[in-house]
Design a protein around this motif. Structure first.
Motif, short mmCIF file in Angstrom:
data_model
loop_
_atom_site.label_atom_id
_atom_site.label_comp_id
_atom_site.label_asym_id
_atom_site.label_seq_id
_atom_site.Cartn_x
_atom_site.Cartn_y
_atom_site.Cartn_z
N ASN A 261 -8.23 23.08 11.14
CA ASN A 261 -8.90 24.39 11.26
C ASN A 261 -10.21 24.29 12.03
OD1 ASN A 261 -6.82 25.59 9.77
ND2 ASN A 261 -7.85 25.15 7.82
N GLY A 262 -10.18 23.44 13.07
CA GLY A 262 -11.32 23.32 13.96
C GLY A 262 -12.43 22.42 13.48
N GLU A 263 -12.30 21.87 12.27
CA GLU A 263 -13.34 21.00 11.70
C GLU A 263 -12.90 19.54 11.77
OE1 GLU A 263 -16.34 21.97 10.56
OE2 GLU A 263 -15.90 24.08 11.03
N LYS A 264 -13.86 18.62 11.96
CA LYS A 264 -13.57 17.19 12.00
C LYS A 264 -13.46 16.62 10.59
CE LYS A 264 -15.57 15.47 16.35
NZ LYS A 264 -16.55 14.52 16.93
N TYR A 265 -12.43 15.79 10.41
CA TYR A 265 -12.26 15.09 9.15
C TYR A 265 -11.93 13.63 9.44
CZ TYR A 265 -12.26 19.64 6.94
OH TYR A 265 -12.62 20.89 6.51
N PHE A 266 -12.61 12.74 8.71
CA PHE A 266 -12.47 11.30 8.92
C PHE A 266 -11.64 10.72 7.77
CE2 PHE A 266 -16.14 12.67 11.25
CZ PHE A 266 -16.12 11.93 12.42
N ILE A 267 -10.33 10.63 8.00
CA ILE A 267 -9.42 10.07 7.00
C ILE A 267 -9.23 8.59 7.31
CG2 ILE A 267 -7.17 10.28 5.89
CD1 ILE A 267 -6.94 13.10 7.10
N PRO A 268 -9.46 7.70 6.33
CA PRO A 268 -9.35 6.27 6.63
C PRO A 268 -7.92 5.84 6.92
CG PRO A 268 -9.72 6.64 4.27
CD PRO A 268 -9.88 7.97 4.95
N LYS A 269 -7.80 4.69 7.55
CA LYS A 269 -6.49 4.13 7.90
C LYS A 269 -5.56 4.14 6.69
CE LYS A 269 -4.28 0.02 9.91
NZ LYS A 269 -4.50 -1.34 10.46
N HIS A 270 -4.35 4.65 6.88
CA HIS A 270 -3.31 4.73 5.85
C HIS A 270 -3.64 5.72 4.73
CE1 HIS A 270 -0.84 1.90 7.83
NE2 HIS A 270 -1.39 0.80 7.39
N GLY A 271 -4.76 6.43 4.83
CA GLY A 271 -4.99 7.52 3.91
C GLY A 271 -5.91 7.24 2.75
N LEU A 272 -5.74 8.02 1.67
CA LEU A 272 -6.70 8.09 0.57
C LEU A 272 -6.29 7.31 -0.68
CD1 LEU A 272 -7.43 11.93 0.77
CD2 LEU A 272 -8.77 10.08 1.80
N VAL A 273 -5.01 7.00 -0.82
CA VAL A 273 -4.55 6.33 -2.04
C VAL A 273 -4.89 4.85 -2.02
CG1 VAL A 273 -2.53 5.81 -3.47
CG2 VAL A 273 -2.68 8.00 -2.28
N PRO B 26 0.82 -1.22 0.00
CA PRO B 26 0.00 0.00 0.00
C PRO B 26 0.85 1.27 0.00
CG PRO B 26 -0.83 -1.58 1.60
CD PRO B 26 0.48 -2.11 1.11
N VAL B 27 0.34 2.29 -0.70
CA VAL B 27 0.94 3.62 -0.67
C VAL B 27 0.20 4.43 0.39
CG1 VAL B 27 1.32 5.73 -1.99
CG2 VAL B 27 1.59 3.50 -3.10
N LEU B 28 0.95 5.01 1.32
CA LEU B 28 0.35 5.67 2.49
C LEU B 28 0.42 7.19 2.30
CD1 LEU B 28 2.11 3.49 5.23
CD2 LEU B 28 0.17 2.91 3.76
N PHE B 29 -0.75 7.82 2.17
CA PHE B 29 -0.85 9.27 2.02
C PHE B 29 -2.31 9.68 2.21
CE2 PHE B 29 -2.02 12.90 -0.62
CZ PHE B 29 -1.12 13.86 -0.21
N PRO B 30 -2.64 10.72 2.93
CA PRO B 30 -1.78 11.68 3.62
C PRO B 30 -1.58 11.37 5.11
CG PRO B 30 -4.00 12.53 3.58
CD PRO B 30 -4.05 11.19 2.89
N ILE B 31 -1.97 10.15 5.53
CA ILE B 31 -1.66 9.73 6.90
C ILE B 31 -1.07 8.33 6.86
CG2 ILE B 31 -3.47 11.16 7.95
CD1 ILE B 31 -5.03 8.50 8.45
N ILE B 32 -0.44 7.98 7.98
CA ILE B 32 0.08 6.63 8.20
C ILE B 32 -0.62 6.06 9.42
CG2 ILE B 32 2.15 5.37 8.95
CD1 ILE B 32 3.67 7.54 7.16
N GLY B 33 -1.10 4.82 9.31
CA GLY B 33 -1.81 4.22 10.43
C GLY B 33 -3.19 4.83 10.60
N ILE B 34 -3.63 4.88 11.86
CA ILE B 34 -5.00 5.31 12.15
C ILE B 34 -5.00 6.61 12.95
CG2 ILE B 34 -5.89 2.96 12.10
CD1 ILE B 34 -5.99 3.06 15.16
#
Length: 291
Positions: free
Chosen positions: A64-76, A47-55
């Protein structure tokens, strides 16, 4: 759909979905070095990990004060919105760009390219991260290649070990029951350049190294010697992982890390997070060499 490159020594394949390196095969012996994603064990290759690694802690982050739900290991990972934009005899360049769907999960305007370059017995994996927006962008990036181990049916997992160019003294950072990085450590390397593999090494999930001096790690067989190496000069962290008792080992160069159990959710303060100014780009690469 898969794309292929060949050199005198190797043939490789990359999947369109997720831009995963799905095969590294010796043209001389026919030996396959990449884990073939058995879905009953672990259904990925690299897997390619971007824009987060892990959970993320509680599955969300604050930007910026807003909630964002990025899936494990990101979007790619597992994305089908990836295009081949350029190819030569020995390179393949893929692009994953922001759209309204990604913006709902990760509120930055980005362009993310991965270039695979095959040169004889080495594969360079280069990531180009570009901020197309008008504000500072925050991101992590990493690799997650899984290598077959053992390589031959008559061998055992314990016949293999990882080695580093320098003697290392470092601990793994233990994960808690939620998969978050705790403040607890366990010493793994004590003035040693060798890490012997065994089927219980990953009973508590990945080994996470933050302070290695070495920027290269090799997979070796106790009798046959070096099998392959991964050089990661652009990366600060190294993860080593496998499903417990599974016949592979992942060597993972990271810029960034999973959320801490003590995280306050603020993405800008996330450990290992990188900053990219508007209209700027970063290049981060690692290289796999078959010995």
């Amino acid at each position: 759909m898969k794309y292929s490159l060949q050199s005198n020594s190797l043939s490789i394949q990359i999947t369109k979905i997720g831009i995963e390196l799905s095969s590294i095969k010796s043209k001389k012996t026919g030996l396959e070095y990449i884990w073939q994603a058995d879905p009953t064990i672990w259904a990925s290759h690299a897997p390619v990990l971007f824009p987060i690694i892990g959970i993320l802690k509680d599955c969300y982050t604050l930007i910026n004060g807003e909630k964002y739900f990025i899936p494990k290991h990101g979007l790619v990972r597992n994305s089908d919105k990836i295009n081949l934009i350029h190819s030569t005899e020995n390179t393949l360049q893929f692009r994953f760009s922001w759209d309204e769907e990604t913006f709902q999960k990760y509120p930055f305007q980005f362009q993310f390219d991965v270039i695979f370059t095959l040169s004889d017995n080495s594969i360079k994996v280069e990531h180009i991260i570009e901020n197309l927006g008008e504000e500072t962008m925050y991101y992590s990036v990493g690799g997650h290649p899984a290598f077959n181990c053992p390589l031959h049916p008559e061998e055992k997992y314990e016949d293999y070990f990882l080695s580093f160019p320098e003697k290392e003294t470092d601990s793994t950072w233990l994960l808690d029951e939620n998969g978050l990085v705790s403040d607890k450590q366990k010493k793994i390397l004590d003035n040693s350049s060798k890490l012997t593999l065994n089927k219980h090494l990953f009973d508590n999930d990945a080994l996470i190294f933050k302070h290695l001096k070495s920027k290269k790690v090799s997979l070796n067989h106790v009798i046959n010697g070096p099998i392959l190496s991964l050089e990661f000069k652009d990366f600060e962290y190294l993860g080593i992982w496998a499903k417990p008792a599974a016949p592979f080992v992942c060597i993972e160069p990271w810029l960034g890390i999973a959320d801490s159990s003590q995280s306050n959710h603020d993405f800008k303060n996330k450990e290992g997070i990188l900053q990219l100014a508007p209209l700027k780009r970063d290049r981060k690469s690692f290289t796999i060499t078959i010995e």
